[in-house]
Design a protein around this motif. Sequence first.
Motif, PDB file in Angstrom:
ATOM      1  N   ALA A 106      -0.852  17.770   9.323  1.00  0.00           N
ATOM      2  CA  ALA A 106      -1.579  16.827   9.020  1.00  0.00           C
ATOM      3  C   ALA A 106      -0.600  15.379   8.465  1.00  0.00           C
ATOM      4  CB  ALA A 106      -2.513  16.910   7.581  1.00  0.00           C
ATOM      5  N   ALA A 107       0.266  15.591   7.769  1.00  0.00           N
ATOM      6  CA  ALA A 107       1.121  14.386   7.364  1.00  0.00           C
ATOM      7  C   ALA A 107       1.551  13.534   8.663  1.00  0.00           C
ATOM      8  CB  ALA A 107       2.314  14.721   6.351  1.00  0.00           C
ATOM      9  N   PHE A 143      -0.947   5.831  11.839  1.00  0.00           N
ATOM     10  CA  PHE A 143      -0.454   4.778  11.090  1.00  0.00           C
ATOM     11  C   PHE A 143       0.405   3.718  11.956  1.00  0.00           C
ATOM     12  CE2 PHE A 143      -2.782   6.172   7.237  1.00  0.00           C
ATOM     13  CZ  PHE A 143      -3.260   4.762   6.764  1.00  0.00           C
ATOM     14  N   LEU A 144       1.356   4.373  12.368  1.00  0.00           N
ATOM     15  CA  LEU A 144       2.422   3.643  13.330  1.00  0.00           C
ATOM     16  C   LEU A 144       1.364   3.078  14.827  1.00  0.00           C
ATOM     17  CD1 LEU A 144       5.577   6.108  13.524  1.00  0.00           C
ATOM     18  CD2 LEU A 144       5.336   3.948  12.495  1.00  0.00           C
ATOM     19  N   HIS A 158       0.905  -1.225   0.007  1.00  0.00           N
ATOM     20  CA  HIS A 158      -0.024   0.094   0.063  1.00  0.00           C
ATOM     21  C   HIS A 158       0.931   1.237  -0.020  1.00  0.00           C
ATOM     22  CE1 HIS A 158      -2.150  -3.255   2.266  1.00  0.00           C
ATOM     23  NE2 HIS A 158      -3.249  -2.706   1.597  1.00  0.00           N
ATOM     24  N   ILE A 159       0.484   2.396  -0.550  1.00  0.00           N
ATOM     25  CA  ILE A 159       1.111   3.671  -0.449  1.00  0.00           C
ATOM     26  C   ILE A 159      -0.046   4.653   0.099  1.00  0.00           C
ATOM     27  CG2 ILE A 159       1.888   5.579  -1.724  1.00  0.00           C
ATOM     28  CD1 ILE A 159       3.066   3.452  -3.507  1.00  0.00           C
ATOM     29  N   ILE A 160       0.293   5.436   1.070  1.00  0.00           N
ATOM     30  CA  ILE A 160      -0.607   6.533   1.379  1.00  0.00           C
ATOM     31  C   ILE A 160      -0.144   7.804   0.604  1.00  0.00           C
ATOM     32  CG2 ILE A 160      -1.357   7.804   3.391  1.00  0.00           C
ATOM     33  CD1 ILE A 160      -2.124   4.551   3.299  1.00  0.00           C
ATOM     34  N   TYR A 210       7.644   1.840   7.823  1.00  0.00           N
ATOM     35  CA  TYR A 210       6.977   2.987   7.178  1.00  0.00           C
ATOM     36  C   TYR A 210       8.113   4.129   7.077  1.00  0.00           C
ATOM     37  CZ  TYR A 210       2.377   1.319   8.773  1.00  0.00           C
ATOM     38  OH  TYR A 210       1.231   0.470   8.741  1.00  0.00           O
ATOM     39  N   GLY A 211       7.994   5.165   6.249  1.00  0.00           N
ATOM     40  CA  GLY A 211       8.839   6.208   6.115  1.00  0.00           C
ATOM     41  C   GLY A 211       9.794   6.186   5.349  1.00  0.00           C
TER      42      GLY A 211
END
Length: 126
Positions: free
Chosen positions: A41-42, A49-50, A26-28, A90-91
């Motif tokens: 917001a980001a 999500f974490l 997935h990509i957000i 993530y990240g």
Amino acid sequence: MVRLFPNYLEMEEEYYERTKVWPIMHIIAMKRSILEEHPWAARNLYNAFLESKRRSIERIMDPAVSRYPVPWLTTYARKMRDRFGDLYPYGIEGTARHGSRWRSTHSSRASPTGSSSRRKFFPKAS
């Protein structure tokens, strides 16, 4: 939803063994206009999500509470963790091992900017 390949499990395991990169699932994304209007917001989305990831892994690793009626699920989850480590990094830092894939894409001109992933996703921070 259907799987693209019937032998997806074997294909994903082989890909990981060959590249040491887990296939992306997935990509957000966030519209630039939202980020410009709400610069926090980001980071808040990332943190949410974490935390969601942490809680879901904690639940699946807990053998005392059967949330899913699947035999050996906790054992399988531990096996996956021990074999692959963090399945869902993530990240930018979390996915740094994907960097050679980014560089390969940029050098092949598949990417229009040819920029680093950090510059591509965080242009004001680079």
